[in-house]
Design a protein around this motif. Structure first.
Motif, PDB file in Angstrom:
ATOM      1  N   GLY A  11       0.832  -1.215   0.000  1.00  0.00           N
ATOM      2  CA  GLY A  11       0.000   0.000   0.000  1.00  0.00           C
ATOM      3  C   GLY A  11       0.858   1.254   0.000  1.00  0.00           C
ATOM      4  O   GLY A  11       2.082   1.172  -0.026  1.00  0.00           O
ATOM      5  N   VAL A  12       0.223   2.410   0.044  1.00  0.00           N
ATOM      6  CA  VAL A  12       0.978   3.665   0.116  1.00  0.00           C
ATOM      7  C   VAL A  12       0.499   4.465   1.319  1.00  0.00           C
ATOM      8  O   VAL A  12      -0.661   4.353   1.712  1.00  0.00           O
ATOM      9  N   ASP A  13       1.392   5.211   1.880  1.00  0.00           N
ATOM     10  CA  ASP A  13       1.025   6.052   3.020  1.00  0.00           C
ATOM     11  C   ASP A  13       1.352   7.496   2.643  1.00  0.00           C
ATOM     12  O   ASP A  13       2.469   7.959   2.857  1.00  0.00           O
ATOM     13  N   VAL A  14       0.400   8.178   2.036  1.00  0.00           N
ATOM     14  CA  VAL A  14       0.701   9.508   1.485  1.00  0.00           C
ATOM     15  C   VAL A  14      -0.039  10.649   2.191  1.00  0.00           C
ATOM     16  O   VAL A  14       0.293  11.812   1.994  1.00  0.00           O
ATOM     17  N   ASN A  15      -1.052  10.296   2.990  1.00  0.00           N
ATOM     18  CA  ASN A  15      -1.910  11.362   3.537  1.00  0.00           C
ATOM     19  C   ASN A  15      -1.474  11.829   4.917  1.00  0.00           C
ATOM     20  O   ASN A  15      -1.239  11.018   5.805  1.00  0.00           O
ATOM     21  N   VAL A  16      -1.401  13.133   5.070  1.00  0.00           N
ATOM     22  CA  VAL A  16      -1.144  13.729   6.382  1.00  0.00           C
ATOM     23  C   VAL A  16      -2.325  14.660   6.669  1.00  0.00           C
ATOM     24  O   VAL A  16      -2.612  15.561   5.891  1.00  0.00           O
ATOM     25  N   PHE A  18       5.673  16.701  -5.122  1.00  0.00           N
ATOM     26  CA  PHE A  18       4.997  15.466  -4.701  1.00  0.00           C
ATOM     27  C   PHE A  18       5.115  14.367  -5.765  1.00  0.00           C
ATOM     28  O   PHE A  18       5.452  13.220  -5.455  1.00  0.00           O
ATOM     29  N   GLY A  19       4.824  14.736  -7.026  1.00  0.00           N
ATOM     30  CA  GLY A  19       4.823  13.755  -8.108  1.00  0.00           C
ATOM     31  C   GLY A  19       6.144  13.023  -8.207  1.00  0.00           C
ATOM     32  O   GLY A  19       6.188  11.784  -8.266  1.00  0.00           O
ATOM     33  N   GLU A  20       7.209  13.769  -8.160  1.00  0.00           N
ATOM     34  CA  GLU A  20       8.541  13.176  -8.299  1.00  0.00           C
ATOM     35  C   GLU A  20       8.892  12.326  -7.076  1.00  0.00           C
ATOM     36  O   GLU A  20       9.371  11.202  -7.190  1.00  0.00           O
ATOM     37  N   SER A  21       8.591  12.884  -5.915  1.00  0.00           N
ATOM     38  CA  SER A  21       8.911  12.187  -4.675  1.00  0.00           C
ATOM     39  C   SER A  21       8.134  10.872  -4.552  1.00  0.00           C
ATOM     40  O   SER A  21       8.672   9.861  -4.107  1.00  0.00           O
ATOM     41  N   PHE A  22       6.855  10.900  -4.948  1.00  0.00           N
ATOM     42  CA  PHE A  22       6.016   9.706  -4.803  1.00  0.00           C
ATOM     43  C   PHE A  22       6.611   8.515  -5.564  1.00  0.00           C
ATOM     44  O   PHE A  22       6.584   7.376  -5.089  1.00  0.00           O
ATOM     45  N   LEU A  23       7.146   8.799  -6.746  1.00  0.00           N
ATOM     46  CA  LEU A  23       7.680   7.719  -7.569  1.00  0.00           C
ATOM     47  C   LEU A  23       9.102   7.332  -7.157  1.00  0.00           C
ATOM     48  O   LEU A  23       9.635   6.333  -7.619  1.00  0.00           O
ATOM     49  N   ASN A  24       9.692   8.108  -6.244  1.00  0.00           N
ATOM     50  CA  ASN A  24      11.047   7.786  -5.784  1.00  0.00           C
ATOM     51  C   ASN A  24      11.079   7.467  -4.280  1.00  0.00           C
ATOM     52  O   ASN A  24      10.750   6.378  -3.873  1.00  0.00           O
ATOM     53  N   ASP A  25      11.421   8.500  -3.472  1.00  0.00           N
ATOM     54  CA  ASP A  25      11.594   8.230  -2.038  1.00  0.00           C
ATOM     55  C   ASP A  25      10.309   8.307  -1.207  1.00  0.00           C
ATOM     56  O   ASP A  25      10.228   7.756  -0.114  1.00  0.00           O
ATOM     57  N   GLY A  26       9.292   8.996  -1.716  1.00  0.00           N
ATOM     58  CA  GLY A  26       8.007   9.093  -0.989  1.00  0.00           C
ATOM     59  C   GLY A  26       8.060  10.011   0.214  1.00  0.00           C
ATOM     60  O   GLY A  26       7.217   9.934   1.113  1.00  0.00           O
ATOM     61  N   ASN A  27       9.064  10.911   0.262  1.00  0.00           N
ATOM     62  CA  ASN A  27       9.195  11.794   1.424  1.00  0.00           C
ATOM     63  C   ASN A  27       8.172  12.922   1.445  1.00  0.00           C
ATOM     64  O   ASN A  27       7.790  13.398   2.510  1.00  0.00           O
ATOM     65  N   VAL A  28       7.775  13.385   0.244  1.00  0.00           N
ATOM     66  CA  VAL A  28       6.802  14.496   0.195  1.00  0.00           C
ATOM     67  C   VAL A  28       5.393  13.904   0.206  1.00  0.00           C
ATOM     68  O   VAL A  28       5.050  13.074  -0.633  1.00  0.00           O
ATOM     69  N   ARG A  29       4.608  14.306   1.202  1.00  0.00           N
ATOM     70  CA  ARG A  29       3.267  13.706   1.352  1.00  0.00           C
ATOM     71  C   ARG A  29       2.165  14.731   1.137  1.00  0.00           C
ATOM     72  O   ARG A  29       2.403  15.945   1.199  1.00  0.00           O
ATOM     73  N   LEU A  30       0.984  14.212   0.887  1.00  0.00           N
ATOM     74  CA  LEU A  30      -0.175  15.090   0.650  1.00  0.00           C
ATOM     75  C   LEU A  30      -0.722  15.568   1.990  1.00  0.00           C
ATOM     76  O   LEU A  30      -0.814  14.778   2.938  1.00  0.00           O
ATOM     77  N   HIS A  31      -1.084  16.833   2.058  1.00  0.00           N
ATOM     78  CA  HIS A  31      -1.648  17.359   3.306  1.00  0.00           C
ATOM     79  C   HIS A  31      -3.128  17.650   3.117  1.00  0.00           C
ATOM     80  O   HIS A  31      -3.538  18.138   2.066  1.00  0.00           O
ATOM     81  N   ASN A  32      -3.894  17.320   4.127  1.00  0.00           N
ATOM     82  CA  ASN A  32      -5.336  17.608   4.011  1.00  0.00           C
ATOM     83  C   ASN A  32      -5.885  18.150   5.302  1.00  0.00           C
ATOM     84  O   ASN A  32      -5.331  17.937   6.384  1.00  0.00           O
ATOM     85  N   LEU A  33      -7.005  18.853   5.155  1.00  0.00           N
ATOM     86  CA  LEU A  33      -7.783  19.304   6.311  1.00  0.00           C
ATOM     87  C   LEU A  33      -9.137  18.639   6.192  1.00  0.00           C
ATOM     88  O   LEU A  33      -9.748  18.638   5.121  1.00  0.00           O
TER      89      LEU A  33
END
Lengths: 382, 379
Positions: free
Chosen positions: A163-168, B104-119
């Motif tokens: 899976g992926v863990d992308v949401n904060v 985000f796009g680049e990071s997701f396909l590589n290290d995954g360090n940049v994440r999506l933020h939501n409220l």
């Protein structure tokens, strides 16, 4: 002056109609709001286990066993099970769905496909569709990759399982997030605005062409301005007590969580009450209409203001903000509601103090204009 | 006939207070209809919410994610300040604010360090529902890319895998709820207020001591007087109902001449009997004219809040529902809901029967109270 103040106090307290509309009616309305909306937010906030019927058309074959094992393990982040499964046949399952005993019927087909039957579209049905989608996604992936690039299937599946863990999820407030509490903010705003009835009554009682009391007041040696001032002070006191009693009832007895600090709520109520009285004071000096006409106009206008700030429809304020934001800056009810909202969500900060200053400015302007109009009132000598 | 005519002469004096409710009723539905969207039933639809996406990343993946979410949800195209967005979130005007950070796009396909933020309001299901949609889509895209597909093809296959339209069906649930549902749902509040504020003052006028004594001294028989008032009350109340039905006819003329429309009209006519009998009961007391508006507001709002008119019945707590059972509005709303949900005639008849029982109950206690008070006066 104190004697006049006490007499004005007596006059206001003797007016049962005003006491009803400014204290009893909001208290009754608040009680109804409490019973109607009190539990809505907590009800909506519970992550509910969804009742679902599962039909096996595979005669306990592998796809069914796989689905069964996966479905029974599904749970929310707090450990609550997502599904409460009833295993049954298709006839019984449809009957359960019709009776709304289950939210959906999941059928595991002979060929390994899974279908979902629901009664309507809604969040719980969508959660079920999400579960089905995961299963569907898995099947599609295996079918697609095993045909096109079978050697990469293992790698793809390892990512799928991982899976992926992308949401904060960020947090923007520590206040009460219940939007239904705004109905109570608007109720207090309405109580404050209804203070105008007392303010209006004071003015009418000082005008010789409006009431018998006005005639008597005008032949007395005391200047009308002092009587009006004492009357405004008395009206403010009575109405403030009404508003504070209303707040006490809502917060202490019903247990409504206004959010923020109680001192901020009280300060807003004090200024709001003064604003209400000053509206009545101004309207009392405008035009030559009688008391009933002016009360009718005040009631209509104030209820419309409360409607625009969300007393009847919760998110009306947002609609107004989107289409005509200036209205929320000049509508006294919206400004009061915003002050309660701001102290709840952001605490006593820039927005809250901005609202308080706006309320104070409107109050002062109304009082000044009212005083100017009072000075211009002329009566024909009888 | 004499009293009947007098009744309508007095009614002219009080009809404005009833008219206000009629204007409110008409106004609300005009706004509702003008602001409505086409709600044609298209079968099962995934829950679609109003969300806001702030895309700070110019990568292809971010654009594809934006497109995927736009296909499911209503993504606001306006630009708002943070505080405005937070306020919209509070009032549930939007339920999810997604911020796609730069890179985000680049990071997701590589290290995954940049994440999506939501409220989101974390106590609600909407947020986690959208979270899982995002994760499901992205994990699918990542899996396909690991299997050698390019980003565009991965997006197409991921969407295909998540498309459940063909495998989800909706039970035939009969006719959908249109505006006619809302018109007949809110009707008790307006009908009761109109009848109560319009006819009660007239009944109280006839109860004034000097008027009553004058009528008693006249040669006009008491029976004819009562009949005149009852007819006047019924005619004025029926007129109020007719006006509301005309409004319904203006807004939902097609739906009104169907089986559902017929059942709703019948139900509202039965509720009219409840209103007339309840007002007659109130009229048997020596109330003050000033108190009519107060009583009307308290009674009508209580009946509507506790009876499921203003808040959907399924959202009311069990305690409120238990109290609601003692109110005619509860059974009126139950009948309206049954007309739309199951159309089980035995249940609809049962609910209407309970409404009639309320009307009969009010008539009996009015009669008993009048008898009791007239005997008390004689003593």
């Amino acid at each position: 002056m104190i004697r006049i103040f006490l007499y004005q106090l007596k006059i206001i307290l003797n007016n049962k109609t005003i006491i009803f509309w400014t204290l009893l009616f909001p208290v009754i309305l608040g009680t109804l709001f409490y019973f109607a909306f009190g539990n809505l937010y907590s009800e909506e906030s519970v992550l509910k286990t969804i009742d679902v019927a599962v039909v096996d058309e595979t005669e306990n074959a592998e796809p069914y066993q796989m689905f069964q094992a996966a479905a029974e393990e599904l749970e929310y982040s707090d450990g609550t099970a997502i599904l409460n499964i009833t295993y049954t046949d298709s006839y019984e399952a449809e009957a359960l769905l019709k009776d709304e005993a289950v939210t959906g019927v999941i059928t595991v087909k002979n060929n390994g496909d899974i279908t979902l039957l629901v009664k309507e579209s809604g969040i719980y049905e969508s959660v079920l569709s999400g579960i089905i989608a995961e299963y569907h996604k898995f099947n599609t992936m295996i079918n697609e990759i095993s045909v096109e690039n079978p050697q990469a299937l293992e790698k793809a599946l390892s990512i799928f399982y991982e899976g992926v863990d992308v949401n904060v999820t960020d947090s923007h407030t520590e206040g009460n997030k219940d939007p239904y509490v705004t109905y109570f903010y608007n109720l207090i705003a309405m109580m404050c605005l209804f203070s105008s009835f007392s303010g209006l009554g004071i003015v009418v009682n000082c005008q010789r062409n409006q009431s018998d009391v006005g005639l008597r007041v005008n032949v007395s040696p005391v200047k009308t301005v002092f009587i009006e001032l004492a009357g405004i002070a008395a009206a403010f006191l009575v109405q403030l007590v009404c508003v504070l009693l209303g707040l006490f009832y809502l917060i202490t007895i019903l247990g409504v969580n206004f959010g923020g600090e109680i001192i901020n709520i009280i300060i807003t109520s004090v200024l709001g009450t003064m604003l209400g009285v000053s509206i009545g004071y101004l309207i009392g000096h405008v035009g030559k209409g009688g008391l009933n006409t002016k009360i009718g106009i005040l009631t209509g206008v104030e209820l419309f203001c409360c409607f625009l700030s969300g007393l009847m429809v919760g998110n009306m304020k947002i609609l107004v903000q989107k289409h005509c934001p200036i209205v929320n800056k000049i509508n006294p009810s919206a400004v009061l509601e915003d002050a309660f909202y701001a102290q709840n969500i952001y605490g006593a900060g820039e927005r809250f103090y901005g609202d308080l200053i706006l309320i104070a400015v409107i109050t002062v302007v109304l009082l000044i204009v009212g005083s100017i109009m009072a000075g211009r009132n002329k009566y024909a000598s009888v | 006939m004499l009293l009947f005519k007098t009744y309508f002469k007095i009614l002219k004096k009080y009809w404005t207070s009833s008219l206000i409710y009629l204007i409110i009723f008409g106004g609300i539905f005009a706004v509702l209809i003008l602001s409505s969207e086409n709600t044609e039933d298209m079968g099962f639809k995934q829950s679609s919410y109003d969300i806001y996406i702030e895309n700070n990343d110019d990568s292809e993946l971010s654009t594809l994610l934006y497109g995927y979410l736009s296909d499911i949800h209503n993504v606001s195209s306006e630009t708002y300040l943070d505080e405005e967005l937070e306020e919209m979130l509070y009032f549930a005007d939007i339920v999810y604010i997604l911020r796609i950070p730069e890179g985000f796009g680049e990071s997701f396909l590589n290290d995954g360090n940049v994440r999506l933020h939501n409220l989101q309001d974390e106590s609600k299901m909407y947020g986690s529902y959208i979270d899982s949609q995002i994760e499901s889509y992205l994990s699918s895209v990542k899996s396909y890319m690991a299997a050698g597909y390019d980003l565009k093809a991965s997006d197409t296959l991921a969407r295909k895998g998540l498309d459940t339209e063909r495998i989800i069906s909706e039970l035939d649930k009969g006719d959908g709820k249109g505006f006619i549902y809302y018109i007949y749902l809110y009707l008790p509040y307006v009908l009761f207020s109109m009848i109560f504020c319009g006819t009660l003052p007239i009944m109280l006028s006839f109860r004034k001591k000097e008027i009553r004594d004058r009528m008693n001294a006249s040669g006009y028989p008491a029976v004819k007087r009562s009949i005149g008032i009852i007819f006047g009350n019924s005619a004025a109340s029926f007129l109020a109902w007719l006006l509301l039905s005309i409004i319904a006819l203006i807004f939902v003329s097609e739906d009104l001449f169907t089986e559902i429309g017929g059942l709703l009209i019948l139900n509202s006519l039965i509720f009219l009997l409840v209103c007339i009998s309840a007002t007659s009961f109130a009229g048997s007391f020596n109330l003050k004219l000033d108190g009519v508006q107060m009583i009307s507001n308290v009674v009508s709002l209580s009946m509507c809040f506790l009876g499921g008119v203003f808040v959907p019945m399924e959202l009311l707590s069990d305690g409120v529902k238990s109290v609601g059972r003692f109110l005619p509005t509860f059974w009126y709303v139950s009948a309206v809901n049954e007309v739309f949900n199951g159309k089980d005639y035995s249940l609809i008849t049962k609910y209407m029967g309970i409404e009639i029982t309320f009307a009969v109950f009010f008539i009996i206690i009015t009669f008993v109270y009048s008898k009791f008070s007239s005997e008390k006066r004689k003593v």
